[in-house]
Design a protein around this motif. Sequence first.
Motif, short mmCIF file in Angstrom:
data_model
loop_
_atom_site.label_atom_id
_atom_site.label_comp_id
_atom_site.label_asym_id
_atom_site.label_seq_id
_atom_site.Cartn_x
_atom_site.Cartn_y
_atom_site.Cartn_z
N VAL A 192 0.87 -1.18 0.00
CA VAL A 192 0.00 0.00 0.00
C VAL A 192 0.90 1.23 0.00
CG1 VAL A 192 -1.70 1.35 1.29
CG2 VAL A 192 -1.90 -1.16 1.20
N LEU A 193 0.63 2.14 -0.91
CA LEU A 193 1.35 3.41 -0.95
C LEU A 193 0.49 4.47 -0.29
CD1 LEU A 193 3.65 5.29 -2.09
CD2 LEU A 193 2.10 5.70 -4.02
N GLU A 194 1.10 5.21 0.65
CA GLU A 194 0.39 6.29 1.31
C GLU A 194 1.32 7.49 1.27
OE1 GLU A 194 1.23 7.19 5.01
OE2 GLU A 194 0.02 8.92 4.48
N GLY A 195 0.77 8.67 0.96
CA GLY A 195 1.67 9.82 0.91
C GLY A 195 0.96 11.12 0.60
N SER A 196 1.78 12.14 0.38
CA SER A 196 1.24 13.45 0.04
C SER A 196 2.25 14.19 -0.82
CB SER A 196 0.92 14.26 1.30
OG SER A 196 2.11 14.55 2.02
N VAL A 197 1.75 15.14 -1.57
CA VAL A 197 2.62 16.01 -2.36
C VAL A 197 2.01 17.40 -2.34
CG1 VAL A 197 1.49 15.38 -4.56
CG2 VAL A 197 3.80 16.33 -4.59
N GLU A 198 2.87 18.42 -2.25
CA GLU A 198 2.36 19.80 -2.26
C GLU A 198 3.35 20.72 -2.94
OE1 GLU A 198 2.27 21.93 1.61
OE2 GLU A 198 3.04 20.05 2.41
N GLY A 199 2.83 21.82 -3.42
CA GLY A 199 3.68 22.79 -4.08
C GLY A 199 2.86 24.00 -4.49
N THR A 200 3.50 24.90 -5.20
CA THR A 200 2.82 26.10 -5.68
C THR A 200 2.91 26.14 -7.20
OG1 THR A 200 3.36 27.28 -3.65
CG2 THR A 200 2.71 28.61 -5.55
N VAL A 201 1.74 26.12 -7.82
CA VAL A 201 1.66 26.12 -9.27
C VAL A 201 1.32 27.53 -9.74
CG1 VAL A 201 0.45 25.13 -11.27
CG2 VAL A 201 0.93 23.71 -9.26
N VAL A 202 1.95 27.96 -10.81
CA VAL A 202 1.66 29.28 -11.38
C VAL A 202 0.57 29.12 -12.44
CG1 VAL A 202 2.58 31.30 -12.55
CG2 VAL A 202 4.04 29.98 -10.99
N MET A 203 -0.57 29.79 -12.20
CA MET A 203 -1.67 29.77 -13.18
C MET A 203 -1.92 31.19 -13.66
SD MET A 203 -4.35 27.13 -11.35
CE MET A 203 -5.38 26.94 -12.81
N GLU A 204 -2.63 31.32 -14.77
CA GLU A 204 -3.00 32.65 -15.25
C GLU A 204 -4.38 33.03 -14.72
OE1 GLU A 204 -2.97 32.77 -19.48
OE2 GLU A 204 -0.83 33.21 -19.60
N CYS A 205 -4.50 34.28 -14.22
CA CYS A 205 -5.81 34.78 -13.84
C CYS A 205 -6.72 34.70 -15.05
CB CYS A 205 -5.70 36.22 -13.35
SG CYS A 205 -7.32 36.99 -13.08
N ARG A 206 -7.91 34.16 -14.89
CA ARG A 206 -8.77 33.95 -16.04
C ARG A 206 -9.33 35.27 -16.61
NH1 ARG A 206 -12.57 31.67 -12.15
NH2 ARG A 206 -14.30 33.11 -11.81
N ARG A 207 -9.22 36.37 -15.85
CA ARG A 207 -9.72 37.66 -16.36
C ARG A 207 -8.59 38.54 -16.89
NH1 ARG A 207 -13.67 39.11 -11.39
NH2 ARG A 207 -15.10 37.34 -11.58
N CYS A 208 -7.50 38.69 -16.10
CA CYS A 208 -6.47 39.66 -16.52
C CYS A 208 -5.19 38.97 -16.97
CB CYS A 208 -6.20 40.65 -15.39
SG CYS A 208 -5.29 39.95 -14.01
N LEU A 209 -5.11 37.65 -16.87
CA LEU A 209 -4.01 36.85 -17.41
C LEU A 209 -2.68 37.00 -16.69
CD1 LEU A 209 -4.70 37.30 -21.26
CD2 LEU A 209 -5.72 35.68 -19.65
N ILE A 210 -2.63 37.73 -15.55
CA ILE A 210 -1.37 37.78 -14.82
C ILE A 210 -1.16 36.46 -14.09
CG2 ILE A 210 -1.49 40.29 -14.48
CD1 ILE A 210 -1.95 39.59 -11.44
#
Length: 192
Positions: free
Chosen positions: A65-83
Amino acid sequence: MQSSGSATLNLSSLLQHSPGAPLDVSGEGLFTPAPELLEADGLRLEGPLRWRLTVINAGGDDDFVLEGSVEGTVVMECRRCLIDVDTPVKTSFVYPMAYRPSDLPLMLDEDGEEGDDELLVFGSPQVDFSAFLTELVAIELPITALCRPDCLGLSEEGVNLNEHPELAPEPKHVKQVDESPFAGLKDIDISA
Ligand SMILES: [Zn+2]
């Protein structure tokens, strides 16, 4: 402790089936997925992903059984102003795992013997979890992001209206009451 920069576990001690064999193998660290992994999932990361994994001997010959977690910060574009918007992502998971010796990398076998469960199959004791963890982060991402709840978006000329709110279109005027054809009536004092 695994070296930082990779997300691998060596499970050979779990595969020995000797009386003194450990019941689980754990590791944790930071890794930055290879560019081709990020590209495959369309991911941009603000920094490395933090991961933690434990593989537990489930009692069967080659069942784990594999148990775990992963976390991080992903850069996305604002859906209105694209920053760019930093979007924190964190997910934890449990998967049944099985050892089937082969040259194949770690992969999901969705037609496995575990019924509806997705079975993770590894072919060699040294298991690279990079692609699996990257995929989990991609799945966990929200569909869209906003830089702030009241983002004003872009003007028709492409100007960021959060930086130039004076260029934002005037809110539509609500029709004034005294534009009513009967507006003049309010001045008539019927008690006179
Ligand atoms: Zn925005």
